[in-house]
Design a protein around this motif. Structure first.
Motif, short mmCIF file in Angstrom:
data_model
loop_
_atom_site.label_atom_id
_atom_site.label_comp_id
_atom_site.label_asym_id
_atom_site.label_seq_id
_atom_site.Cartn_x
_atom_site.Cartn_y
_atom_site.Cartn_z
N LEU A 21 10.26 -1.54 -7.32
CA LEU A 21 9.00 -1.43 -8.04
C LEU A 21 7.94 -2.41 -7.54
CD1 LEU A 21 10.44 -1.04 -11.64
CD2 LEU A 21 9.57 0.74 -10.14
N TYR A 22 8.24 -3.20 -6.53
CA TYR A 22 7.31 -4.21 -6.05
C TYR A 22 6.21 -3.59 -5.19
CZ TYR A 22 5.39 -8.22 -3.68
OH TYR A 22 4.53 -9.15 -3.19
N PHE A 23 4.99 -3.92 -5.52
CA PHE A 23 3.83 -3.46 -4.76
C PHE A 23 3.00 -4.65 -4.33
CE2 PHE A 23 4.76 0.20 -7.40
CZ PHE A 23 4.53 1.27 -6.55
N ASP A 24 2.40 -4.56 -3.16
CA ASP A 24 1.36 -5.51 -2.78
C ASP A 24 0.06 -4.95 -3.31
OD1 ASP A 24 2.73 -7.52 -1.27
OD2 ASP A 24 3.01 -6.04 0.32
N GLN A 25 -0.90 -5.83 -3.56
CA GLN A 25 -2.20 -5.39 -4.05
C GLN A 25 -3.27 -5.82 -3.08
OE1 GLN A 25 -2.11 -7.30 -7.91
NE2 GLN A 25 -1.40 -5.40 -8.86
N GLY A 26 -4.31 -5.02 -3.00
CA GLY A 26 -5.41 -5.33 -2.11
C GLY A 26 -6.52 -4.33 -2.29
N THR A 27 -7.26 -4.10 -1.22
CA THR A 27 -8.35 -3.14 -1.26
C THR A 27 -8.19 -2.18 -0.07
OG1 THR A 27 -9.76 -4.64 0.01
CG2 THR A 27 -10.00 -4.67 -2.40
N ALA A 28 -8.74 -1.00 -0.25
CA ALA A 28 -8.73 -0.01 0.83
C ALA A 28 -10.16 0.45 1.09
CB ALA A 28 -7.86 1.18 0.47
N THR A 29 -10.45 0.63 2.35
CA THR A 29 -11.71 1.22 2.81
C THR A 29 -11.30 2.40 3.69
OG1 THR A 29 -11.67 -0.36 4.65
CG2 THR A 29 -13.04 -0.94 2.74
N TYR A 30 -12.28 3.01 4.37
CA TYR A 30 -11.91 4.10 5.28
C TYR A 30 -12.82 4.12 6.49
CZ TYR A 30 -15.74 7.02 3.42
OH TYR A 30 -16.95 7.52 3.05
N TYR A 31 -12.30 4.74 7.54
CA TYR A 31 -13.09 4.97 8.74
C TYR A 31 -13.06 6.46 9.05
CZ TYR A 31 -8.54 4.39 11.21
OH TYR A 31 -7.24 4.48 11.63
N THR A 32 -14.00 6.91 9.84
CA THR A 32 -14.19 8.34 10.05
C THR A 32 -13.82 8.77 11.47
OG1 THR A 32 -16.50 7.98 10.65
CG2 THR A 32 -16.05 8.45 8.34
N ARG A 67 5.13 2.60 7.73
CA ARG A 67 4.54 3.59 6.81
C ARG A 67 4.37 2.92 5.46
NH1 ARG A 67 5.06 9.07 7.96
NH2 ARG A 67 5.86 9.49 5.89
N TYR A 68 3.19 3.08 4.89
CA TYR A 68 2.87 2.51 3.59
C TYR A 68 2.47 3.61 2.63
CZ TYR A 68 2.84 -2.25 5.44
OH TYR A 68 3.20 -3.45 6.00
N SER A 69 2.96 3.50 1.41
CA SER A 69 2.49 4.34 0.32
C SER A 69 1.35 3.58 -0.35
CB SER A 69 3.61 4.60 -0.68
OG SER A 69 3.13 5.36 -1.76
N VAL A 123 -11.90 0.65 -2.69
CA VAL A 123 -11.21 0.68 -3.98
C VAL A 123 -10.08 -0.35 -3.98
CG1 VAL A 123 -11.72 3.11 -4.51
CG2 VAL A 123 -9.64 2.53 -3.23
N TYR A 124 -9.66 -0.72 -5.18
CA TYR A 124 -8.47 -1.54 -5.32
C TYR A 124 -7.25 -0.64 -5.17
CZ TYR A 124 -11.42 -5.23 -7.18
OH TYR A 124 -12.39 -6.20 -7.33
N VAL A 125 -6.20 -1.15 -4.52
CA VAL A 125 -4.99 -0.37 -4.29
C VAL A 125 -3.74 -1.20 -4.50
CG1 VAL A 125 -6.03 1.25 -2.65
CG2 VAL A 125 -5.01 -0.85 -1.79
N ASP A 126 -2.65 -0.47 -4.78
CA ASP A 126 -1.30 -0.98 -4.66
C ASP A 126 -0.72 -0.30 -3.44
OD1 ASP A 126 -1.37 -2.48 -7.01
OD2 ASP A 126 -0.34 -0.96 -8.21
N PHE A 127 0.06 -1.03 -2.65
CA PHE A 127 0.70 -0.44 -1.48
C PHE A 127 2.04 -1.08 -1.25
CE2 PHE A 127 -1.86 -3.97 0.00
CZ PHE A 127 -1.10 -4.58 0.98
N HIS A 128 2.94 -0.28 -0.68
CA HIS A 128 4.25 -0.80 -0.32
C HIS A 128 4.83 0.02 0.81
CE1 HIS A 128 6.76 2.40 -2.12
NE2 HIS A 128 5.75 2.56 -2.93
#
Length: 129
Positions: A21-32, A67-69, A123-128
């Motif tokens: 159940l452990y997630f890292d937290q951060g932010t996500a942006t995107y590129y085109t 690979r990250y979810s 946006v704010y995200v959880d990822f693992h």
């Protein structure tokens, strides 16, 4: 003795659930697109469910191929107060987002669109892994 084994088994189960159940937290942006040469694999076509890792997770190419979810957890932009779609996306790290990168993880536009409204930009995200 049996009680000790039972307690040990319960502790091991609890620890495995915590790691799941452990997630890292951060932010996500995107590129085109187009998605040209990548820091990890050069000109190899890695599809569109890809991302660039910032210094927070890149580790001098250690993140390449991982690979990250990723799941949107909230807005960073007041103009788009509810950007999250409620979905998660799995991306492969194929590139490096250099110092000054606006997000912990920089998703392809296609991947970002799965988890959030692109109008939000960040946006704010959880990822693992």
């Amino acid at each position: 003795m049996r009680e000790n084994i039972r307690v040990l088994a319960m502790v091991m189960v609890a620890m495995s659930l915590f790691s799941f159940l452990y997630f890292d937290q951060g932010t996500a942006t995107y590129y085109t697109p187009p998605y040209p040469r990548h820091a990890c694999h050069g000109y190899q076509n890695d599809g569109v469910m890809i991302a660039a890792a910032s210094d927070a997770i890149y580790g001098n190419k250690a993140a390449c191929g991982r690979r990250y979810s990723v799941t949107c957890t909230g807005a960073t932009n007041k103009e788009v107060p509810h950007p999250c779609t409620g979905q998660s996306v799995v991306v492969t790290i194929v590139d490096y987002c250099p110092p000054g990168c606006r997000g912990t993880i920089d998703l392809s536009r296609e991947a970002f669109s799965v988890i959030a409204n692109p109008d939000a930009g960040k946006v704010y995200v959880d990822f693992h892994e």
